[in-house]
Motif scaffolding. Structure first.
Motif, PDB file in Angstrom:
ATOM      1  N   ILE A 414       0.930  -1.341   0.012  1.00 45.41           N
ATOM      2  CA  ILE A 414       0.033  -0.037  -0.063  1.00 45.41           C
ATOM      3  C   ILE A 414       0.962   1.264  -0.032  1.00 45.41           C
ATOM      4  O   ILE A 414       0.599   2.305  -0.657  1.00 45.41           O
ATOM      5  CB  ILE A 414      -0.912   0.085   1.061  1.00 45.41           C
ATOM      6  CG1 ILE A 414      -1.860  -0.999   0.962  1.00 45.41           C
ATOM      7  CG2 ILE A 414      -1.556   1.312   1.476  1.00 45.41           C
ATOM      8  CD1 ILE A 414      -2.703  -1.307   2.210  1.00 45.41           C
ATOM      9  N   SER A 415       1.812   1.198   0.931  1.00 51.43           N
ATOM     10  CA  SER A 415       2.784   2.403   0.867  1.00 51.43           C
ATOM     11  C   SER A 415       3.599   2.554  -0.394  1.00 51.43           C
ATOM     12  O   SER A 415       3.542   3.719  -0.966  1.00 51.43           O
ATOM     13  CB  SER A 415       3.913   2.270   1.961  1.00 51.43           C
ATOM     14  OG  SER A 415       4.822   3.121   2.072  1.00 51.43           O
ATOM     15  N   ASP A 416       3.765   1.550  -1.034  1.00 48.68           N
ATOM     16  CA  ASP A 416       4.473   1.579  -2.587  1.00 48.68           C
ATOM     17  C   ASP A 416       3.624   2.214  -3.484  1.00 48.68           C
ATOM     18  O   ASP A 416       3.921   3.141  -4.197  1.00 48.68           O
ATOM     19  CB  ASP A 416       4.988   0.126  -2.846  1.00 48.68           C
ATOM     20  CG  ASP A 416       6.194  -0.011  -2.086  1.00 48.68           C
ATOM     21  OD1 ASP A 416       6.997   0.544  -1.403  1.00 48.68           O
ATOM     22  OD2 ASP A 416       6.731  -1.560  -2.230  1.00 48.68           O
ATOM     23  N   LEU A 417       2.320   1.771  -3.420  1.00 53.62           N
ATOM     24  CA  LEU A 417       1.291   2.195  -4.365  1.00 53.62           C
ATOM     25  C   LEU A 417       1.133   3.852  -4.291  1.00 53.62           C
ATOM     26  O   LEU A 417       0.617   4.682  -5.008  1.00 53.62           O
ATOM     27  CB  LEU A 417      -0.010   1.448  -4.070  1.00 53.62           C
ATOM     28  CG  LEU A 417       0.157   0.032  -4.796  1.00 53.62           C
ATOM     29  CD1 LEU A 417      -1.203  -0.768  -4.240  1.00 53.62           C
ATOM     30  CD2 LEU A 417       0.171   0.067  -6.186  1.00 53.62           C
ATOM     31  N   GLU A 418       0.940   4.027  -2.851  1.00 57.74           N
ATOM     32  CA  GLU A 418       0.684   5.529  -2.483  1.00 57.74           C
ATOM     33  C   GLU A 418       1.822   6.508  -3.004  1.00 57.74           C
ATOM     34  O   GLU A 418       1.617   7.546  -3.335  1.00 57.74           O
ATOM     35  CB  GLU A 418       0.756   5.545  -0.850  1.00 57.74           C
ATOM     36  CG  GLU A 418      -0.762   5.007  -0.250  1.00 57.74           C
ATOM     37  CD  GLU A 418      -0.723   5.131   1.196  1.00 57.74           C
ATOM     38  OE1 GLU A 418       0.341   5.460   1.814  1.00 57.74           O
ATOM     39  OE2 GLU A 418      -1.709   5.079   1.811  1.00 57.74           O
ATOM     40  N   LYS A 419       3.104   6.031  -2.912  1.00 56.64           N
ATOM     41  CA  LYS A 419       4.268   6.592  -3.448  1.00 56.64           C
ATOM     42  C   LYS A 419       4.077   6.819  -4.978  1.00 56.64           C
ATOM     43  O   LYS A 419       4.454   7.623  -5.445  1.00 56.64           O
ATOM     44  CB  LYS A 419       5.599   5.688  -2.966  1.00 56.64           C
ATOM     45  CG  LYS A 419       5.842   6.125  -1.606  1.00 56.64           C
ATOM     46  CD  LYS A 419       7.145   5.369  -1.129  1.00 56.64           C
ATOM     47  CE  LYS A 419       7.449   5.508   0.112  1.00 56.64           C
ATOM     48  NZ  LYS A 419       8.854   4.568   0.552  1.00 56.64           N
ATOM     49  N   LYS A 420       3.941   5.607  -5.572  1.00 54.97           N
ATOM     50  CA  LYS A 420       3.580   5.769  -7.023  1.00 54.97           C
ATOM     51  C   LYS A 420       2.420   6.516  -7.401  1.00 54.97           C
ATOM     52  O   LYS A 420       2.615   7.484  -8.606  1.00 54.97           O
ATOM     53  CB  LYS A 420       3.273   4.260  -7.652  1.00 54.97           C
ATOM     54  CG  LYS A 420       4.509   3.241  -7.808  1.00 54.97           C
ATOM     55  CD  LYS A 420       4.190   1.925  -8.323  1.00 54.97           C
ATOM     56  CE  LYS A 420       5.465   1.030  -7.996  1.00 54.97           C
ATOM     57  NZ  LYS A 420       5.153  -0.219  -8.498  1.00 54.97           N
ATOM     58  N   ASN A 421       1.529   6.601  -6.814  1.00 55.00           N
ATOM     59  CA  ASN A 421       0.314   7.424  -6.971  1.00 55.00           C
ATOM     60  C   ASN A 421       0.828   8.941  -6.849  1.00 55.00           C
ATOM     61  O   ASN A 421       0.559   9.907  -7.779  1.00 55.00           O
ATOM     62  CB  ASN A 421      -0.775   7.070  -6.044  1.00 55.00           C
ATOM     63  CG  ASN A 421      -2.066   8.043  -6.476  1.00 55.00           C
ATOM     64  OD1 ASN A 421      -2.364   8.075  -7.550  1.00 55.00           O
ATOM     65  ND2 ASN A 421      -2.548   8.827  -5.461  1.00 55.00           N
TER      66      ASN A 421
END
Length: 445
Positions: A414-421
């Protein structure tokens, strides 16, 4: 039996309670439970019991003993005063006590509980100068018991109100003692499920709380409060759904109907009982005595249900008539504590850590030094509970168990996806700025 008479509201009983100003609320409830049982057994009001016993115990008789004749031929007699034999089986006090004991045995009350009830009843009677005969205490026993199945629990839950269905499921899924469960309020339930909502108003919560909530409960059980034993347990989604179903029925059907009929202004509040009594418009807690009576009836129906199944199998040739009594002996007994036993069995089966089992059950830790050296966190407890959840769920629901490792992995994703977002958003903003600059340079052509 006078159905309008309540022995715990009798002036004689209330005077006894007032005479003991240091009596705790817990002790008062024990006295009420014992005296309620006593009245149900004897069908006699407290004043009648006291009067009958005192009149009889004060009775004396004269016995004439012939000693022979003197020298003049006159008869020599001696008068002997005989007090009433308190230990006689015909004495009122013995009849009352034996009737009470037999009632307790018939209603499947354990022998150590009967001893406790007898002590309390005799204390009330003795306060009014009723003499108590010599009595032998029952030896403490641990009766044989058989674990109820999920089908047994579903049977007793389907036979009755949604209130009792929610209470029974709550006891099964938390392992709480009945005294602890009956002390809970709606506000306690809102707090236990706060991870799933942010409602402050109780009516908003009842109407809009999500389904399938798992509640977290942290408290000191009444029974072991003096030992400072802490319990941390959870209630499952099924019980949360049933509780909400019951609360919504009260809010949307029962209270509006009572308000229209009686000109009242009833509405739910956080201080209302989570498992309320109809006598107090479901705002005051159910009493242990009323729950015990209701579950006793449910137990009788469950027993007859099992006997019917046994007799049907005999009729179909699946069992022999010789096996009937043995099968009947194996019929499990249903009462509030059987829910706790089911919970403890399931937790022990699914969790090999005795320390975690003790915390979830509200038992003393296996090692006296644990409080100083061992710290078990919420995540470990939740993980252990989730592993047992499929066996605690009556509908055999498949539950995804999220271990701490899986949860950490998902949180990282989730943290990685938030960064990518965030990166995509920044690049989009840059592209919009570039387009805007190009338009300024070349115009709209």
């Amino acid at each position: 039996m006078n159905t309008e008479y309540a022995i715990t509201e009798d002036i004689l009983f209330t005077n006894f309670i007032r005479s003991k100003p240091n009596l705790s609320e817990k002790s008062k409830s024990h006295y009420r439970a014992a005296m309620n049982k006593f009245y149900k057994a004897t069908h006699e009001q407290l004043g009648t019991v006291i009067a009958n016993c005192k009149n009889q115990q004060d009775r004396v008789t004269e016995k004439i003993i012939f000693q022979g004749e003197d020298s003049d031929g006159n008869k020599i007699v001696e008068k002997q005063i005989i007090n009433f034999d308190l230990n006689s089986p015909e004495s009122y006090i013995n009849i009352y006590i034996n009737t009470f004991i037999n009632y307790c045995k018939e209603t499947k009350i354990r022998t150590n509980t009967i001893n406790g009830y007898l002590t309390l009843v005799c204390a009330v009677l003795n306060f009014y100068s009723v003499k108590i005969p010599e009595m032998e205490k029952f030896s403490r026993t641990t009766p044989k018991w058989n674990l109820l199945s999920k089908e047994d629990f579903k049977f007793v839950m389907n036979d009755g109100s949604i209130l009792y269905a929610s209470l029974i499921k709550f006891l099964i899924s938390t392992g709480m003692r009945i005294s602890d469960a009956l002390s809970l309020s709606i506000g306690d339930f809102m707090n236990a499920t706060k991870d799933y909502h942010n409602f402050v108003d109780v009516e908003d919560f009842i109407e809009n709380a999500p389904s399938d909530m798992i509640g977290y409960w942290k408290f000191h059980p009444h029974k072991t409060q003096r030992f400072n034993i802490e319990c941390q347990t959870f209630n499952d989604p099924e019980s949360s759904n049933l509780i909400l179903q019951n609360l919504r029925k009260l809010k949307n059907e029962y209270y509006p109907r009572k308000n229209r009929k009686n000109g009242l202004d009833l509405k739910p509040s956080k201080d209302d009982a989570l498992f309320g009594s109809q006598k107090g418009y479901f705002k005051r807690n159910l009493t242990q005595d009323s729950v015990s009576d209701t579950l006793y009836i449910k137990n009788k129906k469950l027993r007859q249900h099992h006997i019917n199944i046994i007799d049907e199998k005999i009729a179909n040739g699946e069992l022999s008539i010789e096996d009937r009594e043995k099968m009947i002996e194996k019929i499990p007994k249903f009462h509030a504590h059987s829910c706790r036993k089911f919970f403890s069995t399931v937790i022990a089966k699914n969790c090999g850590n005795l320390r975690i089992c003790a915390i979830l059950e509200g038992h003393a830790t296996p090692m006296k030094t644990d409080s100083s050296y061992v710290k078990i966190g919420y995540d470990e407890l939740k993980e252990a509970y989730m592993s047992a959840l499929p066996d605690l769920s009556l509908e055999n629901t498949e539950v995804k168990v999220y271990t701490s490792e899986i949860r950490e992995e998902m949180e990282n994703k989730i943290s990685d996806l938030e960064k990518k977002n965030e990166d995509y958003k920044r690049r989009m903003d840059e592209l919009i700025d570039d387009v805007s600059n190009i338009k300024k340079i070349f115009g709209d052509r």
